[in-house]
Design an enzyme around this catalytic site. Structure first.
Site, PDB file in Angstrom:
ATOM      1  N   ASP A  92       0.809  -1.222   0.000  1.00 31.95           N
ATOM      2  CA  ASP A  92       0.000   0.000   0.000  1.00 31.95           C
ATOM      3  C   ASP A  92       0.840   1.268   0.000  1.00 31.95           C
ATOM      4  OD1 ASP A  92      -2.005  -1.838   0.277  1.00 31.95           O
ATOM      5  OD2 ASP A  92      -2.990  -0.817   1.952  1.00 31.95           O
ATOM      6  N   HIS A 133       3.718  -2.200   3.120  1.00 35.09           N
ATOM      7  CA  HIS A 133       3.774  -0.859   2.522  1.00 35.09           C
ATOM      8  C   HIS A 133       5.097  -0.661   1.800  1.00 35.09           C
ATOM      9  CE1 HIS A 133       0.710  -0.598   5.657  1.00 35.09           C
ATOM     10  NE2 HIS A 133       0.198   0.427   4.999  1.00 35.09           N
TER      11      HIS A 133
HETATM   12 NI    NI Z   1      -2.643   3.295   3.373  1.00 31.31          NI
END
Ligand code: NI
Length: 422
Positions: free
Chosen positions: A165, A306
């Protein structure tokens, strides 16, 4: 008198020279003939023999291979230095040498490069003609072959969907290198404001078969802003992704996993939560990230990481080959859904594809799956993740999100009462 003898000698000499020339020509012709015979016997002969063979079996197998199954084995004639070991086997049937097991047909040929039924059992023969065991991927499908080489249709390859992400970022390209080297795929839920800066990375994601995901333009808490702004956040990001690679994202993830039924259906794309949160954004420690994944995943898992953080990417560079070594296939969300028997639906939220979830989803049936899906997934999320209406660790995570987001004043996450975990 002397002159006549001299002339006679000259004539003889000339005749001798002529004879030698003729002999040389004849020798050359014979040599060429011998070479031609060798070529015919070694190369053309076997091919011709194979083509015109009266052996009905050969013709039958070739026909079968051609029309039925692109994964079917081919018959190879025995020839060439690499097959010396095979030429020594004269009897038809199963053979074994130091490289493994192989099968010799009555006509001396052997199977290679595909699947073949022998005595009612399906085997896979590799390019060298040896029986292969373990996982074999053919045309994107996985087949498992037992230790004795027999195909095991019961065995489904366990799958993991890694999702990244908030990017793309400066480390995303390194992650793509690793995915490419390992023949693995992942899903990238991108923020529009970052996607704008990395069009080439997005194009590369697409070329590698990775899944393009939409994570809003600049990461607001979607339940705290009006629906039309929610739609605009995702639409803007889709436009940016499409500008970069010619197609928009195919899946979405709401920032912080925060959504409701109204927003889910307004965005009208397949939406994803996750089943394993590495909390990598909080730890920023490659070893801790690695430890949170390895040994904690199972078939159908959706892992949240991430790629905007360097330690997360460092961890992924080790996680990816390790999971593959453990037998997992790393797939996109769409591939995982398809492998489990689902096609992704717009306006529906998914959390995982564990066997138990797949069973429940199948029991729900296809007809009412859209409503039931969004409802049940939201419930699952509320139970397992501190998302909506919870205050847990909101203080520290806010600062973390701000750091990674470089958020503008329109970011409402800090006063939303939502734990910004995504
Ligand atoms: Ni996010």
């Amino acid at each position: 008198m002397d002159k006549r003898i001299l002339r006679e000698r000259m004539r003889r000499k000339k005749r001798q020279l002529m004879m030698r020339k003729i002999m040389r020509l004849v020798m050359c012709a014979v040599a060429v003939l011998v070479v031609l015979v060798f070529i015919f016997k070694g190369v053309i002969g076997p091919i011709a023999k194979k083509l015109t063979s009266g052996d009905g079996k050969t013709v039958e197998v070739q026909a079968e291979t051609a029309q039925a199954d692109p994964n079917a084995a081919v018959r190879r004639p025995v020839k060439g230095a690499q097959d010396v070991s095979k030429t020594t086997a004269r009897t038809a049937g199963w053979q074994e040498d130091e490289n493994g097991r192989w099968y010799q047909n009555v006509d001396g040929s052997y199977y290679a490069s595909g699947m073949q039924d022998i005595d009612g059992v399906t085997y896979y023969f590799n390019d060298q003609g040896y029986v292969q065991t373990g996982w074999v991927t053919l045309e994107n499908k996985d087949y498992f072959f037992n230790d004795d080489g027999s195909y095991n249709p019961e065995k489904q390859r366990p799958m993991i969907a890694l999702t990244f992400d908030d990017g793309p970022g400066p480390y995303t390209d390194r992650l793509l290198d690793c995915l490419e080297e390992n023949g693995a795929k992942a899903t990238f839920f991108m923020q529009g404001k970052n996607a704008e800066q990395y069009p080439d990375v997005i194009k590369r994601m697409q070329e590698l078969g990775c899944e393009l995901g939409n994570h809003s333009y600049d990461h607001p808490n979607m339940t705290a802003i009006p629906v039309d702004q929610v739609v605009d956040q995702f639409q803007r990001t889709n436009d940016i992704i499409e500008n970069a690679c010619g197609e928009p994202a195919s899946v979405v993830r709401f920032p912080y996993g925060s959504f409701d039924a109204e927003r889910l259906s307004a965005v009208n794309m397949p939406s994803f939560l996750w089943s394993l949160d590495t909390e990598d954004w909080k730890k920023l420690d490659a070893q801790a990230d690695y430890d949170s994944v390895i040994g904690h995943v199972s078939d159908g898992e959706i892992v949240l990481m991430h790629d905007i953080h360097e330690p997360s990417v460092e961890a992924a560079l080790k996680i990816i080959p390790e999971l593959i070594k453990e037998g997992y296939k790393l797939v996109t969300l769409e591939e995982m859904a398809e492998a489990k028997g689902f096609s992704l639906e717009n306006g529906r939220s998914y959390t995982d594809f564990w066997a138990s979830t797949v069973e429940t989803m199948k029991a729900e049936g296809q007809s009412d799956s859209t409503d039931a899906g969004s409802q049940s997934s939201t419930t699952v999320k509320d139970e397992s993740e501190p998302v909506e209406g919870t205050q847990s660790s909101a203080g520290e995570t806010d600062s973390q999100e701000k750091q990674s987001d470089d958020s503008s004043s329109e970011d409402s996450s800090s006063d939303s009462g939502v734990s910004p975990i995504v």
